[in-house]
Design a protein around this motif. Structure first.
Motif, PDB file in Angstrom:
ATOM      1  N   PHE A   1       6.422 -35.764 -94.798  1.00  0.00           N
ATOM      2  CA  PHE A   1       7.681 -35.432 -95.461  1.00  0.00           C
ATOM      3  C   PHE A   1       7.468 -34.817 -96.848  1.00  0.00           C
ATOM      4  O   PHE A   1       8.378 -34.755 -97.652  1.00  0.00           O
ATOM      5  N   GLN A   2       6.249 -34.334 -97.091  1.00  0.00           N
ATOM      6  CA  GLN A   2       5.925 -33.722 -98.372  1.00  0.00           C
ATOM      7  C   GLN A   2       5.003 -32.520 -98.195  1.00  0.00           C
ATOM      8  O   GLN A   2       4.353 -32.368 -97.158  1.00  0.00           O
TER       9      GLN A   2
ATOM     10  N   TRP B   1       1.880 -31.175-100.390  1.00  0.00           N
ATOM     11  CA  TRP B   1       1.002 -31.509-101.500  1.00  0.00           C
ATOM     12  C   TRP B   1       0.317 -30.264-102.058  1.00  0.00           C
ATOM     13  O   TRP B   1      -0.074 -29.376-101.301  1.00  0.00           O
TER      14      TRP B   1
ATOM     15  N   ALA C   1       3.690 -32.787-105.625  1.00  0.00           N
ATOM     16  CA  ALA C   1       4.171 -32.726-104.243  1.00  0.00           C
ATOM     17  C   ALA C   1       5.643 -32.359-104.236  1.00  0.00           C
ATOM     18  O   ALA C   1       6.415 -32.801-105.086  1.00  0.00           O
ATOM     19  N   TYR C   2       6.006 -31.505-103.293  1.00  0.00           N
ATOM     20  CA  TYR C   2       7.408 -31.263-102.985  1.00  0.00           C
ATOM     21  C   TYR C   2       7.819 -32.273-101.913  1.00  0.00           C
ATOM     22  O   TYR C   2       7.156 -32.380-100.881  1.00  0.00           O
ATOM     23  N   THR C   3       8.904 -32.985-102.142  1.00  0.00           N
ATOM     24  CA  THR C   3       9.430 -33.888-101.130  1.00  0.00           C
ATOM     25  C   THR C   3      10.448 -33.130-100.296  1.00  0.00           C
ATOM     26  O   THR C   3      11.495 -32.716-100.797  1.00  0.00           O
ATOM     27  N   THR C   4      10.117 -32.936 -99.039  1.00  0.00           N
ATOM     28  CA  THR C   4      10.936 -32.103 -98.149  1.00  0.00           C
ATOM     29  C   THR C   4      11.789 -32.916 -97.182  1.00  0.00           C
ATOM     30  O   THR C   4      12.718 -32.384 -96.579  1.00  0.00           O
TER      31      THR C   4
ATOM     32  N   ASN D   1      15.610 -30.414-100.858  1.00  0.00           N
ATOM     33  CA  ASN D   1      14.514 -30.624 -99.923  1.00  0.00           C
ATOM     34  C   ASN D   1      13.948 -29.310 -99.407  1.00  0.00           C
ATOM     35  O   ASN D   1      12.744 -29.191 -99.180  1.00  0.00           O
TER      36      ASN D   1
END
Length: 367
Positions: free
Chosen positions: A91-92, A94, A119-122, A156
């Motif tokens: 769900f990320q 990195w 990290a982008y949390t998607t 997200n």
């Protein structure tokens, strides 16, 4: 003033559980390590259900060096200037940065230490392929939402495009959009298992429903493929892995035909290029009956071949596999592979206990 990494401790690296394989067997064909040395590259590959990032390089004595890091459900992978890795997890997304200064070598001989920096949390988008475009944006395939998207610092994801056969951006997965190709830094092609617009409609089309679509024109450039993955533009050609047949090849855009180059004796997925070579990942079936309805299964049975979990190096001029790497005792499937130019022995860190020991300092010019 140069950046610093504090500390660069050989003992800390040696004590890490992520540097060398201890529970798995890895084998390579006779001249695999010589190829790495001659080409002056290392390789990185993700193992999805095995939750692993593997980094393949060389020890000072020329022997194979393997680093394994654990991340949750590793998928798409891309590299920027050999110092930055972007990797998809459950769900990320990195971003791993090289913690060593230019030319610095750790006491263990590592010339890259990839350290998670952000990290982008998607959320769970079931992201497959990922890339960095000419503007520096992180773009990816949001398979669960049937679209291509861009990473966001406040949301997200930001949808960018969906195939012409998808009525609107929605969940769940209708066509299994999975592959992404850039050309001159711009979105160019996308692969999907089908042209269906119904919930999991793609599951009925795995043998011959696959397509590659031109993103700029919304035209389907090739259809009738079996589970296509990893479209890439290289040397003016569109290349793709036709996973359902175990074939790597290229697409003739004018005729709309797929031209196989080699049969890889595995579920081919993950594709990178270097010079006149292609590097393609290969997997074994997820379930014992997974290949039963695919041409790949028929070819493996007819030739009494066992599928390979690992990767192949293909000579594009000769049109043949010249080297292979096999991972045994490893669960899961290879998803993606990238080339790390100018890197001899890369390692990465994923354990929080190890991550907290490394502090990189970026000094401004005024200090």
């Amino acid at each position: 003033m140069n950046d610093l990494m504090l500390p660069v401790s050989g003992s800390q690296l040696e004590n890490s559980q992520f540097l060398e394989l201890t529970n798995y067997q890895i084998s390579v064909t006779p001249y695999f390590t010589q190829w790495l040395a001659e080409q002056q590259v290392s390789l990185a590959l993700t193992n999805t259900l095995g939750h692993s990032l593997f980094l393949i390089g060389l020890k000072p004595n020329g022997e194979l060096a393997v680093c394994e890091c654990k991340f949750d459900r590793c998928m798409g992978l891309t590299v920027v200037n050999s110092n930055t890795l972007y990797m998809v997890t459950r769900f990320q997304i990195w971003r791993l940065e090289n913690a060593l200064s230019a030319g610095q070598i750790a006491e263990t001989g590592a010339d890259r230490i990839y350290l998670p920096q952000m990290a982008y949390t998607t959320g769970v988008l079931n992201i497959h392929d990922i890339a960095v475009d000419a503007e520096g944006s992180v773009v990816f395939v949001a398979t669960r939402f049937n679209c291509l998207a861009k990473a966001s610092t406040t949301k997200n994801f930001e949808p960018l495009w969906c195939p012409p056969f998808i009525s609107h951006i929605m969940a769940p997965d209708h066509c299994h959009l999975n592959g992404l190709a850039l050309h001159n830094g711009k979105l160019a092609y996308a692969s999907s298992f089908s042209q269906t617009n119904t919930h999991e409609g793609w599951r009925q089309c795995q043998r011959h429903g696959g397509t590659i679509t031109d993103i700029a024109t919304n035209e389907i450039v090739v259809s009738g493929l079996s589970m296509p993955h990893s479209p890439r533009v290289y040397q003016g050609q569109l290349w793709v892995a036709q996973s359902g047949t175990g074939e790597f090849g290229k697409v003739d855009i004018k005729s709309g035909k797929f031209e196989p180059i080699v049969f890889g004796a595995g579920f081919l997925r993950g594709l990178a290029f270097w010079g006149n070579f292609a590097i393609v990942g290969s997997s074994k079936p997820r379930h014992s009956d997974f290949f039963n309805d695919l041409v790949l299964g028929e070819r493996l049975a007819a030739q009494s071949l066992e599928p390979l979990r690992g990767l192949h190096i293909i000579d594009l001029k000769a049109g043949e596999i010249i080297h292979s790497l096999s991972l045994e005792g490893v669960q899961g499937e290879i998803y993606d592979v990238v080339v790390l130019p100018g890197v001899r022995r890369p390692v990465a860190i994923s354990n929080p206990d190890d991550i907290q020991k490394y502090i990189t300092v970026g000094f401004s010019q005024s200090l």
